[in-house]
Design a protein around this motif. Sequence first.
Motif, mmCIF file in Angstrom:
data_model
loop_
_atom_site.group_PDB
_atom_site.id
_atom_site.type_symbol
_atom_site.label_atom_id
_atom_site.label_comp_id
_atom_site.label_asym_id
_atom_site.label_seq_id
_atom_site.Cartn_x
_atom_site.Cartn_y
_atom_site.Cartn_z
ATOM 1 N N LYS A 109 1.161 -0.917 -0.008
ATOM 2 C CA LYS A 109 0.019 0.491 0.147
ATOM 3 C C LYS A 109 0.526 1.249 0.162
ATOM 4 O O LYS A 109 2.147 1.283 0.896
ATOM 5 C CB LYS A 109 -0.913 -0.302 1.200
ATOM 6 N N VAL A 110 0.439 2.511 -1.398
ATOM 7 C CA VAL A 110 1.285 2.920 -0.970
ATOM 8 C C VAL A 110 0.099 4.627 -0.858
ATOM 9 O O VAL A 110 -0.595 4.504 -1.665
ATOM 10 C CB VAL A 110 1.806 3.740 -2.379
ATOM 11 N N LYS A 111 0.817 5.715 0.322
ATOM 12 C CA LYS A 111 -0.097 6.405 0.733
ATOM 13 C C LYS A 111 0.744 7.734 0.356
ATOM 14 O O LYS A 111 2.239 8.265 0.267
ATOM 15 C CB LYS A 111 -0.327 7.089 2.297
ATOM 16 N N LEU A 112 -0.291 8.536 -0.494
ATOM 17 C CA LEU A 112 0.119 10.028 -1.393
ATOM 18 C C LEU A 112 -0.195 11.035 -0.556
ATOM 19 O O LEU A 112 -2.055 11.262 -0.802
ATOM 20 C CB LEU A 112 -0.053 9.679 -2.704
ATOM 21 N N LYS A 113 -0.053 12.109 -0.765
ATOM 22 C CA LYS A 113 -0.727 13.212 0.092
ATOM 23 C C LYS A 113 0.358 14.878 -0.779
ATOM 24 O O LYS A 113 1.314 14.800 -0.648
ATOM 25 C CB LYS A 113 -0.405 13.672 1.516
ATOM 26 N N PHE A 114 -0.498 15.625 -1.902
ATOM 27 C CA PHE A 114 0.020 16.701 -2.264
ATOM 28 C C PHE A 114 -0.737 18.097 -1.751
ATOM 29 O O PHE A 114 -2.039 17.608 -1.178
ATOM 30 C CB PHE A 114 -0.520 15.994 -3.924
ATOM 31 N N LEU A 115 -0.591 18.998 -2.527
ATOM 32 C CA LEU A 115 -1.490 20.208 -1.808
ATOM 33 C C LEU A 115 -1.734 20.179 -3.356
ATOM 34 O O LEU A 115 -0.652 19.635 -4.701
ATOM 35 C CB LEU A 115 -0.769 21.757 -1.867
ATOM 36 N N ASN A 116 -2.494 20.623 -4.427
ATOM 37 C CA ASN A 116 -2.964 21.080 -4.976
ATOM 38 C C ASN A 116 -1.818 21.945 -5.969
ATOM 39 O O ASN A 116 -1.660 21.983 -7.468
ATOM 40 C CB ASN A 116 -4.892 21.607 -5.623
ATOM 41 N N THR A 117 -1.363 23.393 -4.959
ATOM 42 C CA THR A 117 -0.917 23.614 -5.732
ATOM 43 C C THR A 117 0.201 23.353 -6.069
ATOM 44 O O THR A 117 1.457 23.749 -6.698
ATOM 45 C CB THR A 117 -0.538 24.953 -4.793
ATOM 46 N N GLU A 118 1.117 22.124 -4.978
ATOM 47 C CA GLU A 118 1.907 21.383 -5.552
ATOM 48 C C GLU A 118 2.090 20.135 -6.516
ATOM 49 O O GLU A 118 3.307 20.091 -7.547
ATOM 50 C CB GLU A 118 2.782 20.503 -4.392
ATOM 51 N N LEU A 119 1.003 20.826 -7.496
ATOM 52 C CA LEU A 119 1.324 19.519 -9.178
ATOM 53 C C LEU A 119 1.433 20.414 -9.824
ATOM 54 O O LEU A 119 1.821 19.595 -10.945
ATOM 55 C CB LEU A 119 0.022 18.574 -8.716
ATOM 56 N N GLU A 120 2.173 21.642 -9.935
ATOM 57 C CA GLU A 120 2.578 22.233 -10.789
ATOM 58 C C GLU A 120 3.651 22.060 -11.121
ATOM 59 O O GLU A 120 4.821 22.096 -11.789
ATOM 60 C CB GLU A 120 2.163 24.204 -10.487
ATOM 61 N N ASP A 121 4.216 21.237 -10.075
ATOM 62 C CA ASP A 121 5.973 20.666 -10.069
ATOM 63 C C ASP A 121 6.314 19.136 -10.666
ATOM 64 O O ASP A 121 5.342 18.634 -10.213
ATOM 65 C CB ASP A 121 5.979 21.083 -7.987
ATOM 66 N N LYS A 122 6.469 19.176 -11.751
ATOM 67 C CA LYS A 122 7.043 17.898 -12.194
ATOM 68 C C LYS A 122 6.958 17.250 -11.846
ATOM 69 O O LYS A 122 7.050 15.874 -11.907
ATOM 70 C CB LYS A 122 7.529 18.207 -13.286
ATOM 71 N N THR A 123 7.473 16.893 -10.721
ATOM 72 C CA THR A 123 7.885 15.888 -9.842
ATOM 73 C C THR A 123 7.073 15.250 -9.606
ATOM 74 O O THR A 123 7.164 13.981 -9.126
ATOM 75 C CB THR A 123 9.759 16.724 -9.165
ATOM 76 N N LEU A 146 3.768 15.849 -9.739
ATOM 77 C CA LEU A 146 3.030 15.309 -10.752
ATOM 78 C C LEU A 146 3.010 13.915 -11.326
ATOM 79 O O LEU A 146 2.361 12.537 -11.462
ATOM 80 C CB LEU A 146 3.008 16.649 -11.913
ATOM 81 N N ALA A 147 4.980 13.750 -11.622
ATOM 82 C CA ALA A 147 5.460 12.306 -11.864
ATOM 83 C C ALA A 147 5.623 11.523 -11.429
ATOM 84 O O ALA A 147 4.494 10.175 -11.215
ATOM 85 C CB ALA A 147 5.842 12.621 -12.374
ATOM 86 N N GLU A 148 4.967 12.108 -9.418
ATOM 87 C CA GLU A 148 5.260 10.650 -7.911
ATOM 88 C C GLU A 148 3.578 10.019 -8.432
ATOM 89 O O GLU A 148 3.379 8.914 -7.988
ATOM 90 C CB GLU A 148 5.887 12.115 -7.289
ATOM 91 N N LEU A 149 2.526 10.949 -8.800
ATOM 92 C CA LEU A 149 1.315 10.500 -8.654
ATOM 93 C C LEU A 149 1.254 9.621 -9.901
ATOM 94 O O LEU A 149 0.129 9.256 -10.065
ATOM 95 C CB LEU A 149 0.588 12.246 -8.479
ATOM 96 N N THR A 150 0.896 10.088 -10.980
ATOM 97 C CA THR A 150 0.821 9.941 -12.134
ATOM 98 C C THR A 150 1.988 8.274 -12.692
ATOM 99 O O THR A 150 1.257 7.374 -13.438
ATOM 100 C CB THR A 150 1.528 10.883 -13.369
ATOM 101 N N LYS A 151 2.427 8.081 -11.455
ATOM 102 C CA LYS A 151 3.174 6.879 -11.422
ATOM 103 C C LYS A 151 1.993 5.321 -10.836
ATOM 104 O O LYS A 151 2.353 4.488 -11.750
ATOM 105 C CB LYS A 151 4.584 7.096 -10.286
ATOM 106 N N TYR A 152 1.616 5.731 -10.780
ATOM 107 C CA TYR A 152 0.788 5.011 -10.231
ATOM 108 C C TYR A 152 -0.532 4.974 -10.586
ATOM 109 O O TYR A 152 -1.056 4.296 -11.050
ATOM 110 C CB TYR A 152 0.508 5.025 -8.470
ATOM 111 N N SER A 153 -1.463 6.476 -10.386
ATOM 112 C CA SER A 153 -2.822 6.590 -11.419
ATOM 113 C C SER A 153 -2.091 6.304 -13.219
ATOM 114 O O SER A 153 -3.565 5.757 -13.104
ATOM 115 C CB SER A 153 -3.109 7.859 -11.297
#
Length: 358
Positions: free
Chosen positions: A211-225, A227-234
Amino acid sequence: ALFIFSGLVKANDPVGFGIKLEEYYDVFAERWGWASFLFKADWLIESVNQQAAFLTSLEVALGILLILGIWKNLTTWLLLLLILFFTWLTGYSAVTGSVTDCGCFGDFIPLTPIQSFYKDLVLLALILIIFVLRKNIKPFLPQGASVIIATLVTGFAVWVNMHVLKHDVFLDWRPYAVGDNITTNMQLPPNPKKDVVELNYTYSNKKTGEKVKLKFLNTELEDKTKLAELTKYSGDKENWNLDTSFTKVKVKGDRAKISDFAVSNETGEFITDQLLSNKDYTLMVVSANFDHTNKAGWEKINAMQQAAEKEGVFTFALVGEGRDEIEKFRHNNQTAFPFYTGDYKVCLTIARTNPNVV
């Protein structure tokens, strides 16, 4: 004194407080599925206005009893239980972000969940001191006089609730108040601030169970790193499954005073702009639902509409019902003007009485 103030402010609009209670019930039913039968029970939902009237009257009663210093054990115990309940409720909202306004002071003083929680923590500390030292509370008036004053003040709170439930608010702080402009209140301020939202995801590996838990702020998704961490799983649906996802508002951005006013006609077409841009006089009849509407009121509205039509004034109804219910109601009540649909809670926000003419 704060309990009296808070109670009377909410007594001015028990329907608004009832809407807030229903929001909490919806959240609890969703979060605690095992108890949804209770929080979605018809008797509970249909009595939210009466629950609101009772709680606001209770707040006022406890406040005046504390000031007068009578029935100190009962008063302090009830105060403690009430503030513990409110502190838990606002704390839950602050942590989960599920309800964005607790309704503590109605529309008069909107508070965020975290502001409400801090306020309740301070009140809890003060009430704990009062509770511990309750033996030192002494009445400053004779018992009879104190009982009469407490009865009159509490009775006044009950009367305010009952009057408003039958008529309308005494003091109106809603964005649809007389003199307000709906179009203006639908506009955001210049350069509006956006919400800062926390995004939470839990993924599980289909093969290993990891299991992997991810937590971001919507403002942080402008950071490509990030965003890449999220899309790695999604993006890897073959190996990873999305178990849970939820969002929580961390910093509330700017809001228009009105954000959910929308009107659709008989065919489902949105005609909000068309209605609001009409420069001629228009009568809007508002009814949240037909189950609890005043039948005699519609007879007067029919007469008013006929008189308005002779003067060239357009009349329409905005209701929170479906087309089938609307057509049945129109036939039974012989209404000769168009009925448009809107959101149930928006209709209830515009008009506390049913029906109401705007």
